[in-house]
Design an enzyme around this catalytic site. Structure first.
Site, PDB file in Angstrom:
ATOM      1  CG  HIS A 186      37.595  33.013  44.624  1.00 18.40           C
ATOM      2  ND1 HIS A 186      36.381  33.346  44.091  1.00 18.40           N
ATOM      3  CD2 HIS A 186      38.266  32.332  43.644  1.00 18.40           C
ATOM      4  CE1 HIS A 186      36.307  32.891  42.846  1.00 18.40           C
ATOM      5  NE2 HIS A 186      37.429  32.264  42.562  1.00 18.40           N
ATOM      6  CD  GLU A 189      35.894  35.701  46.933  1.00 21.34           C
ATOM      7  OE1 GLU A 189      35.110  34.773  47.184  1.00 21.34           O
ATOM      8  OE2 GLU A 189      36.136  36.083  45.764  1.00 21.34           O
ATOM      9  CG  HIS A 308      32.555  32.656  46.185  1.00 19.85           C
ATOM     10  ND1 HIS A 308      33.702  32.559  45.454  1.00 19.85           N
ATOM     11  CD2 HIS A 308      31.975  31.426  46.133  1.00 19.85           C
ATOM     12  CE1 HIS A 308      33.824  31.335  44.968  1.00 19.85           C
ATOM     13  NE2 HIS A 308      32.783  30.617  45.369  1.00 19.85           N
ATOM     14  CD  GLU A 385      30.121  36.542  45.022  1.00 18.98           C
ATOM     15  OE1 GLU A 385      30.892  37.030  45.877  1.00 18.98           O
ATOM     16  OE2 GLU A 385      30.531  35.905  44.027  1.00 18.98           O
TER      17      GLU A 385
HETATM   18 ZN   LIG Z   1      34.828  34.301  45.028  1.00 19.24          ZN
END
Ligand SMILES: [Zn+2]
Length: 423
Positions: A186, A189, A308, A385
């Site tokens: 992404h 990020e 991420h 994350e």
């Molecule tokens: Zn992501």
């Protein structure tokens, strides 16, 4: 109008749409906590709308963060009132927040050496790198450590940038259990690539780390999976998430983490939405390339991590709706996830949540983690994350990323040692 002038107008339109700086003036960000199933379902409907961007979408009972475009603000606030949803405004004007983050980054840049940084021999992990810098450094490792690193081109992005993987071993790549790490899926990020590049640095250039982490395992790492999106988020649109492929004349960008084949769906998400899943599974060169790479090595791959931000979470399958509940080796996933959490906690006191995607984040279709577990049969699959930072959460301050990449290394190390010792 003759065809040449139509062509000129089209060219100008294209240049404007691809070059223009995108401002989030008047956009608002909210924290919203649905506490009943009904509130959760109603909030989830907003996920599919144009002009609505969930920075984090969590399960019932947890505070999600969502950005709303100016023309939907009144409607969204009526919705919150009508559903009696617990909520608060966290950013009154998102552009102000982005401007402050840009400002502090440029102040910080003045305080650090602005001499020409040689990314090949003196990598600076206290700033965010460009895609070119990541590629230059990666290639230089392969040149300087030919027995330890292979640089492999795995495809080309829509804008013709090189997609690549580094194969890292202490010789004879491919004979040991393999650890697969993917960064930069992404665009916005940014800490993802930062931590993965630092991991690569330690694996290759730090004799202690390479001794212990390459002794019993090989690593395959794609540090910057979505270079087009990343560059676009650096120059034009800080909150861009997708790749940069022109899907049709009116729309650019596919969410790569919705473009994998397992439980892929177009759902009701239109092109233009942040989570658009693309016209078909693996329609995008980036997801296609990484799946190809996985297919070639999957016999040896024991674990896949996709990196991420943000949320301090270690997530594992399943995430798709209608999933059979817990994954077969749920307990084992949980145990290995705790290795990450404990390693980070010992360094910083920070506590990651460890759990199944559907329970912590709610459902997602066509995500890479479900695909790697469900279609590619990888035994351990995680979506990390990492930590939030800055006013939006995506702008982790450069003055602190040196600490972040070092602390995160301990998490990668704990996982790497586990794979080396147990397979
Ligand atoms: Zn992501």
């Amino acid at each position: 109008m003759n065809s040449f002038s139509s062509f000129l107008i089209l060219m100008v339109a294209c240049i404007c749409t691809t070059r223009a700086f995108v401002s989030y003036r008047g956009y608002k960000a909210y924290e919203v906590t649905p506490t009943t199933d009904r509130q959760y379902r109603e909030l989830a409907i907003w996920r599919n709308l144009d002009g609505v961007d969930f920075w984090r979408f969590y399960a019932k009972g947890m505070a999600s963060t969502v950005m709303i475009e100016p023309k939907l603000v009144a409607k969204f606030e009526r919705f919150l009132e009508f559903t009696n949803m617990t909520s608060k405004v966290v950013l009154d004007d998102v552009e102000d927040a982005l401007e402050q983050d840009r400002q502090s980054r440029s102040e910080y840049r003045k305080t650090i050496s602005n001499g020409s940084v040689d990314f090949t021999t003196d990598p600076n992990f206290n700033i965010y790198w460009s895609s070119d810098q990541m590629e230059t450094y990666s290639r230089s490792l392969a040149q300087r450590f030919p027995n330890r690193v292979q640089f492999e081109v795995i495809g080309r992005s829509a804008q013709n940038r090189i997609l690549y993987a580094l194969k890292i071993s202490n010789g004879g790549f491919g004979n040991k259990p393999l650890i697969f790490i993917e960064g930069g899926c992404h665009a916005r990020e940014w800490v993802s690539q930062a931590t993965v590049m630092y991991l690569i640095h330690r694996l290759v250039e730090d004799p202690v780390a390479s001794n212990e982490l390459l002794e019993n395992a090989d690593w395959i790492i794609t540090p910057n999976l979505n270079p087009d999106g990343y560059e676009f988020s650096r120059t034009n649109n800080r909150l861009w998430r997708q790749n940069r492929r022109q899907v049709n004349p009116n729309c650019v960008g596919v969410d790569l983490n919705r473009n994998f084949a397992f439980s892929w769906r177009t759902a009701t998400v239109a092109c233009g939405s942040q989570t658009f899943s693309g016209p078909s599974p693996f329609s995008e060169p980036e997801s296609h390339a990484i799946n190809d790479l996985m297919s070639r090595y999957r016999q040896n791959i024991k674990i896949y991590l996709t990196v991420h931000s943000f949320g301090d979470m270690v997530l594992f399958p399943w995430g798709f709706q209608g999933s059979p509940g817990l994954i077969g080796n749920h307990e084992y996933h949980h145990q290995v996830g705790l290795l990450w959490r404990n390693a980070i906690q010992a360094q910083t006191g920070k506590v990651y949540a460890v759990g199944n995607v559907a329970q912590l984040l709610g459902n997602a279709f066509g995500a890479s983690d479900d695909h790697m577990a469900g279609n590619q049969n990888v035994n351990l699959v995680y979506t990390l994350e990492l930590s939030r930072g800055g006013l939006t959460g995506f702008d982790f301050p450069e003055s602190q990323i040196g600490n972040l990449v070092r602390e995160t290394f301990h998490g990668y190390r704990a996982i790497g040692l586990h794979i080396g010792r147990n397979y």
